[in-house]
Design a protein around this motif. Structure first.
Motif, PDB file in Angstrom:
ATOM      1  N   MET A 189       0.820  -1.186   0.000  1.00  0.00           N
ATOM      2  CA  MET A 189       0.000   0.000   0.000  1.00  0.00           C
ATOM      3  C   MET A 189       0.868   1.256   0.000  1.00  0.00           C
ATOM      4  SD  MET A 189      -3.279   0.413   0.378  1.00  0.00           S
ATOM      5  CE  MET A 189      -4.519   1.370   1.016  1.00  0.00           C
ATOM      6  N   LYS A 190       2.009   1.183   0.748  1.00  0.00           N
ATOM      7  CA  LYS A 190       2.906   2.338   0.784  1.00  0.00           C
ATOM      8  C   LYS A 190       3.469   2.614  -0.592  1.00  0.00           C
ATOM      9  CE  LYS A 190       4.701   2.547   5.436  1.00  0.00           C
ATOM     10  NZ  LYS A 190       5.885   2.437   6.269  1.00  0.00           N
ATOM     11  N   LYS A 191       3.751   1.569  -1.305  1.00  0.00           N
ATOM     12  CA  LYS A 191       4.345   1.732  -2.628  1.00  0.00           C
ATOM     13  C   LYS A 191       3.370   2.452  -3.559  1.00  0.00           C
ATOM     14  CE  LYS A 191       6.691  -0.594  -6.245  1.00  0.00           C
ATOM     15  NZ  LYS A 191       7.101  -1.761  -6.906  1.00  0.00           N
ATOM     16  N   GLU A 192       2.101   2.106  -3.465  1.00  0.00           N
ATOM     17  CA  GLU A 192       1.101   2.755  -4.303  1.00  0.00           C
ATOM     18  C   GLU A 192       1.000   4.237  -3.970  1.00  0.00           C
ATOM     19  OE1 GLU A 192      -2.673   0.794  -4.134  1.00  0.00           O
ATOM     20  OE2 GLU A 192      -1.797  -1.134  -4.639  1.00  0.00           O
ATOM     21  N   ASN A 193       1.019   4.569  -2.693  1.00  0.00           N
ATOM     22  CA  ASN A 193       0.959   5.974  -2.280  1.00  0.00           C
ATOM     23  C   ASN A 193       2.178   6.731  -2.792  1.00  0.00           C
ATOM     24  OD1 ASN A 193      -1.471   5.733  -1.000  1.00  0.00           O
ATOM     25  ND2 ASN A 193      -0.578   5.352   1.027  1.00  0.00           N
ATOM     26  N   GLU A 194       3.334   6.100  -2.722  1.00  0.00           N
ATOM     27  CA  GLU A 194       4.551   6.747  -3.226  1.00  0.00           C
ATOM     28  C   GLU A 194       4.457   6.965  -4.729  1.00  0.00           C
ATOM     29  OE1 GLU A 194       7.796   4.285  -2.000  1.00  0.00           O
ATOM     30  OE2 GLU A 194       7.527   4.771   0.117  1.00  0.00           O
ATOM     31  N   ASP A 195       3.930   5.989  -5.442  1.00  0.00           N
ATOM     32  CA  ASP A 195       3.768   6.139  -6.889  1.00  0.00           C
ATOM     33  C   ASP A 195       2.826   7.286  -7.218  1.00  0.00           C
ATOM     34  OD1 ASP A 195       5.465   4.036  -7.392  1.00  0.00           O
ATOM     35  OD2 ASP A 195       3.845   2.549  -7.624  1.00  0.00           O
ATOM     36  N   LEU A 196       1.747   7.398  -6.462  1.00  0.00           N
ATOM     37  CA  LEU A 196       0.801   8.496  -6.691  1.00  0.00           C
ATOM     38  C   LEU A 196       1.440   9.846  -6.366  1.00  0.00           C
ATOM     39  CD1 LEU A 196      -2.573   7.069  -5.318  1.00  0.00           C
ATOM     40  CD2 LEU A 196      -1.995   7.570  -7.679  1.00  0.00           C
ATOM     41  N   ASP A 197       2.214   9.901  -5.310  1.00  0.00           N
ATOM     42  CA  ASP A 197       2.896  11.146  -4.944  1.00  0.00           C
ATOM     43  C   ASP A 197       3.858  11.567  -6.047  1.00  0.00           C
ATOM     44  OD1 ASP A 197       1.558  11.414  -2.567  1.00  0.00           O
ATOM     45  OD2 ASP A 197       3.109  10.390  -1.370  1.00  0.00           O
ATOM     46  N   GLN A 198       4.583  10.633  -6.584  1.00  0.00           N
ATOM     47  CA  GLN A 198       5.518  10.955  -7.671  1.00  0.00           C
ATOM     48  C   GLN A 198       4.762  11.446  -8.899  1.00  0.00           C
ATOM     49  OE1 GLN A 198       7.834   7.497  -8.391  1.00  0.00           O
ATOM     50  NE2 GLN A 198       9.060   7.700  -6.517  1.00  0.00           N
ATOM     51  N   LEU A 199       3.637  10.821  -9.184  1.00  0.00           N
ATOM     52  CA  LEU A 199       2.832  11.236 -10.337  1.00  0.00           C
ATOM     53  C   LEU A 199       2.366  12.678 -10.168  1.00  0.00           C
ATOM     54  CD1 LEU A 199       1.336  10.456 -12.975  1.00  0.00           C
ATOM     55  CD2 LEU A 199      -0.567   9.747 -11.530  1.00  0.00           C
ATOM     56  N   PHE A 200       1.898  13.019  -8.976  1.00  0.00           N
ATOM     57  CA  PHE A 200       1.417  14.382  -8.745  1.00  0.00           C
ATOM     58  C   PHE A 200       2.571  15.391  -8.791  1.00  0.00           C
ATOM     59  CE2 PHE A 200      -2.391  12.321  -6.847  1.00  0.00           C
ATOM     60  CZ  PHE A 200      -3.339  12.973  -7.613  1.00  0.00           C
ATOM     61  N   LYS A 201       3.710  15.018  -8.304  1.00  0.00           N
ATOM     62  CA  LYS A 201       4.865  15.925  -8.358  1.00  0.00           C
ATOM     63  C   LYS A 201       5.267  16.190  -9.797  1.00  0.00           C
ATOM     64  CE  LYS A 201       6.865  14.996  -3.862  1.00  0.00           C
ATOM     65  NZ  LYS A 201       7.962  14.406  -3.123  1.00  0.00           N
ATOM     66  N   ARG A 202       5.217  15.172 -10.613  1.00  0.00           N
ATOM     67  CA  ARG A 202       5.575  15.328 -12.017  1.00  0.00           C
ATOM     68  C   ARG A 202       4.580  16.230 -12.751  1.00  0.00           C
ATOM     69  NH1 ARG A 202       6.211   9.681 -14.885  1.00  0.00           N
ATOM     70  NH2 ARG A 202       4.214   9.706 -13.901  1.00  0.00           N
ATOM     71  N   LEU A 203       3.307  16.151 -12.393  1.00  0.00           N
ATOM     72  CA  LEU A 203       2.265  16.935 -13.069  1.00  0.00           C
ATOM     73  C   LEU A 203       1.976  18.255 -12.364  1.00  0.00           C
ATOM     74  CD1 LEU A 203      -0.260  14.039 -13.757  1.00  0.00           C
ATOM     75  CD2 LEU A 203       1.265  15.110 -15.409  1.00  0.00           C
ATOM     76  N   GLU A 204       2.765  18.634 -11.395  1.00  0.00           N
ATOM     77  CA  GLU A 204       2.480  19.781 -10.552  1.00  0.00           C
ATOM     78  C   GLU A 204       2.338  21.088 -11.335  1.00  0.00           C
ATOM     79  OE1 GLU A 204       4.676  21.917  -6.847  1.00  0.00           O
ATOM     80  OE2 GLU A 204       4.778  19.754  -6.969  1.00  0.00           O
TER      81      GLU A 204
END
Length: 178
Positions: free
Chosen positions: A1-16
């Protein structure tokens, strides 16, 4: 579950920096309400017309090809001829009902042959009706019509009598053997 949250965080940072964060103008709500209140032209609904046309077409075709109407009806004949025809046809129909009630495995062949002969009589009768339509009523045609109807009735009565005789003969034979 942590990995999924980290992946989502990275996605949002990239699209910021790619998000559309512009403020709407103050007139936006008024423009939206004006467009909403505008009367929109009604869409033409061809589906209803297509369904109605299809139903009309089907009714027309069914009426055109409906062969259930009997040409026995004398729309062009005198009242006496109409009455005579209807009386004889009622008698014939009653005899046909009796014949069909008598149908059994033992006399199935007799009933089938009788029905075939009735079709022959009916074909002759249709010719007579066409003659009446073509040439009008005269004594010879009316006599032929009545003769055909009488022949049918007497034929059916004879067939019914033969069936009853066969049934009685069969019952009598069974009684003697017991």
């Amino acid at each position: 579950m942590k990995k999924e949250n980290e992946d989502l965080d990275q996605l949002f940072k990239r699209l910021e920096n790619q998000w559309d964060v512009h403020e709407m103008s103050s007139d936006h709500q008024v423009d939206f309400l004006n467009k909403l209140n505008k009367k929109q032209p009604k869409k033409k609904n061809y589906t209803i017309w297509a369904i109605a046309a299809s139903i009309t077409l089907l009714l027309g075709v069914s009426i055109l090809y409906n062969n259930n109407t009997k040409p026995k009806e004398f729309k062009f004949a005198s009242n006496e001829t109409k009455r005579t025809d209807s009386i004889f046809n009622i008698l014939i129909d009653n005899e046909l009902v009796k014949l069909k009630e008598k149908s059994s495995p033992e006399n199935e062949q007799i009933v089938n042959d009788a029905l075939k002969q009735m079709k022959v009589f009916d074909a002759d009768y249709q010719k007579i009706i066409k003659e009446v339509q073509k040439n009008g009523e005269n004594k010879q045609i009316i006599y032929a019509m009545i003769s055909n109807l009488q022949t049918r009735i007497s034929f059916l009565q004879t067939v019914l009598q033969r069936i009853e005789e066969n049934e009685n003969l069969k019952n009598t034979t069974h009684e003697k053997t017991l």
